[in-house]
Design an enzyme around this catalytic site. Structure first.
Site, PDB file in Angstrom:
ATOM      1  N   LYS A 141       0.839  -1.299   0.425  1.00 18.84           N
ATOM      2  CA  LYS A 141      -0.130  -0.135  -0.074  1.00 18.84           C
ATOM      3  C   LYS A 141       0.664   1.737  -0.350  1.00 18.84           C
ATOM      4  O   LYS A 141       1.799   1.227   0.993  1.00 18.84           O
ATOM      5  CB  LYS A 141      -1.323   0.110   1.840  1.00 18.84           C
ATOM      6  CG  LYS A 141      -1.554   0.649   0.889  1.00 18.84           C
ATOM      7  CD  LYS A 141      -3.453   0.881   1.890  1.00 18.84           C
ATOM      8  CE  LYS A 141      -3.990   1.942   2.197  1.00 18.84           C
ATOM      9  NZ  LYS A 141      -4.990   1.508   3.604  1.00 18.84           N
TER      10      LYS A 141
ATOM     11  N   LYS B  15      -2.257  -1.090  -4.447  1.00 18.44           N
ATOM     12  CA  LYS B  15      -2.784   0.289  -3.447  1.00 18.44           C
ATOM     13  C   LYS B  15      -1.795   0.619  -4.014  1.00 18.44           C
ATOM     14  O   LYS B  15      -1.412   1.042  -2.937  1.00 18.44           O
ATOM     15  CB  LYS B  15      -3.745  -0.290  -2.773  1.00 18.44           C
ATOM     16  CG  LYS B  15      -5.117   0.453  -2.970  1.00 18.44           C
ATOM     17  CD  LYS B  15      -5.678   0.181  -0.923  1.00 18.44           C
ATOM     18  CE  LYS B  15      -6.161   1.802  -0.758  1.00 18.44           C
ATOM     19  NZ  LYS B  15      -6.948   1.331   0.564  1.00 18.44           N
TER      20      LYS B  15
HETATM   21  C1  PBG Z   1      -6.770   3.115   5.502  1.00 17.55           C
HETATM   22  C2  PBG Z   1      -7.484   2.959   3.370  1.00 17.55           C
HETATM   23  C3  PBG Z   1      -7.034   3.510   2.374  1.00 17.55           C
HETATM   24  C4  PBG Z   1      -8.144   3.236   1.869  1.00 17.55           C
HETATM   25  C5  PBG Z   1      -9.201   2.225   2.045  1.00 17.55           C
HETATM   26  N1  PBG Z   1      -8.686   2.340   3.909  1.00 17.55           N
HETATM   27  C6  PBG Z   1      -6.747   5.036   2.580  1.00 17.55           C
HETATM   28  C7  PBG Z   1      -6.323   5.948   2.761  1.00 17.55           C
HETATM   29  O1  PBG Z   1      -7.112   6.628   3.631  1.00 17.55           O
HETATM   30  O2  PBG Z   1      -5.365   6.488   3.570  1.00 17.55           O
HETATM   31  C8  PBG Z   1      -8.670   4.012   0.331  1.00 17.55           C
HETATM   32  C9  PBG Z   1      -9.439   3.216  -0.792  1.00 17.55           C
HETATM   33  C10 PBG Z   1     -10.118   4.495  -1.579  1.00 17.55           C
HETATM   34  O3  PBG Z   1      -8.566   5.494  -1.697  1.00 17.55           O
HETATM   35  O4  PBG Z   1     -10.937   4.380  -2.789  1.00 17.55           O
HETATM   36  N2  PBG Z   1      -6.765   1.910   5.488  1.00 17.55           N
END
Ligand code: PBG
Length: 343
Positions: free
Chosen positions: A213, A267
């Site tokens: 991530k 991601k």
């Molecule tokens: C954090 C989380 C994120 C997303 C899902 N869970 C990233 C964040 O806010 O830092 C992002 C999903 C998206 O942008 O569609 N646990």
């Protein structure tokens, strides 16, 4: 000699001599032959649909930064999961917009067996048991500072956070989650979740690790959707991977697989296709990408301005994930794609 630039015209060989008759356009000339030689395909079976949840009943709130996406109260979210089943979408992933009053510094509400995620999981499994439920286990929807971990003196504390999310994972599994998806990037969380699930009789609940991530600007609209954008203090650079790094992403995947991850995720998606390809080639494991909120919103915004064909851009971007080696994709386009593929 060309009288304008002094160069000789390059027409000594014919195109046929140059190509030796190998003309790649032959197979592109008709729809039937293009179909025959198509190497990659996007299918409904490849889709995971992320769904946003809110408290209440009969509530549907559009997410401003994500045209076409809404947050739903559990009762209406059930209708969305029914739609997923009808469209043949194999699985959904849930993300809660928790009431600000229930958020605190430790993200305590993640340990409530009746929190929004767990109530939704029970309702979905009750109504539509055949749709896979993937629950995100991270503290950010539950903290009043928007970080994915317990924050003390400006530091996100790794091991205490891991303990808490392992406990939360067991609660999510008890509610009926099929897959636990840790998205927080704490070290050691996959192993801790696996141990906690196993020792509570959930050997068959799988782990989809958000293994790589990246610290990314593309999460912007998501933070509006779950209501953390106004809360988040600072950035997530001390726990998410730098966009500059590839080898480090490989080490994350290796570690998570050793700890027991069944599937891995990259991601965001489209800016990281090189990472997807490297991971699929090296580990040959079920590999997923998350086409995140910002990727979705960019296409929607350009479409709304009449700058590109939104449907085509949607299909092309998703096919790119298949080409890069993905088994499936988390995408907010899921229902739209499923309808498109069926038509
Ligand atoms: C954090 C989380 C994120 C997303 C899902 N869970 C990233 C964040 O806010 O830092 C992002 C999903 C998206 O942008 O569609 N646990």
């Amino acid at each position: 000699m060309n009288k304008h630039n002094g160069l000789k015209p390059g027409n000594t060989r014919t195109v046929d001599e140059i190509t030796s008759g190998r003309r790649l356009r032959r197979m592109r000339k008709a729809a039937w032959s293009r179909r025959l030689v198509q190497e990659n395909h996007l299918r409904v079976d490849d889709l995971i649909w992320p769904i946003f949840l809110i408290e209440g009943e009969g509530q549907q709130e559009p997410v401003e930064a994500m045209p076409g996406v809404s947050r739903y109260s559990v009762d209406l979210a059930v209708r969305q999961v029914e739609l997923a089943a009808k469209l043949g979408i194999p699985a959904i992933a849930t993300f809660p917009n928790v009431d600000v009053a229930s958020r605190d510094g430790q993200g305590t509400a993640i340990l409530d067996p009746n929190n929004l995620i767990n109530r939704a999981t029970r309702a979905f499994k009750d109504a539509v048991p055949e749709v896979g439920i993937i629950t995100d286990v991270a503290l950010d929807p539950f903290t009043d500072h928007g970080h994915d971990g317990i924050l003390r003196d400006g530091v996100v504390i790794n091991d205490e956070t891991v303990k808490q999310i392992a406990h939360a994972a067991v609660l999510q599994a008890s509610a009926g989650a099929d897959v636990i998806a840790p998205s927080d990037m704490m070290d050691g969380r996959v192993g801790a979740i696996r141990d906690a699930l196993d020792s509570n009789g959930f050997q068959d609940v799988a782990i989809l690790s958000y293994a790589t991530k990246f610290a990314s600007a593309f999460y912007g609209p998501y933070r509006e959707a779950i209501g953390t954008s106004g809360l988040l203090k600072g950035d997530k650079n001390t726990y998410y991977i730098s966009a500059a790094n590839t080898d480090e992403a490989m080490r994350e995947v290796e570690q998570d697989l050793e700890e027991g991850a069944d599937m891995v995720m990259i991601k965001p998606g489209l800016p990281y296709l090189d990472i997807i390809r490297r991971i699929k080639d090296a580990f040959a494991m079920p590999t997923f990408a998350y086409q995140v909120s910002g990727e979705y919103s960019m296409i929607k915004a350009a479409e709304a301005n009449g700058w590109l064909d939104g449907k085509q851009a949607m299909m092309e971007s998703l096919l790119a994930f298949k080409r890069a080696g993905c088994d499936g994709v988390f995408t907010y386009f899921a229902p739209e794609v499923a309808k498109h593929l069926r038509s």
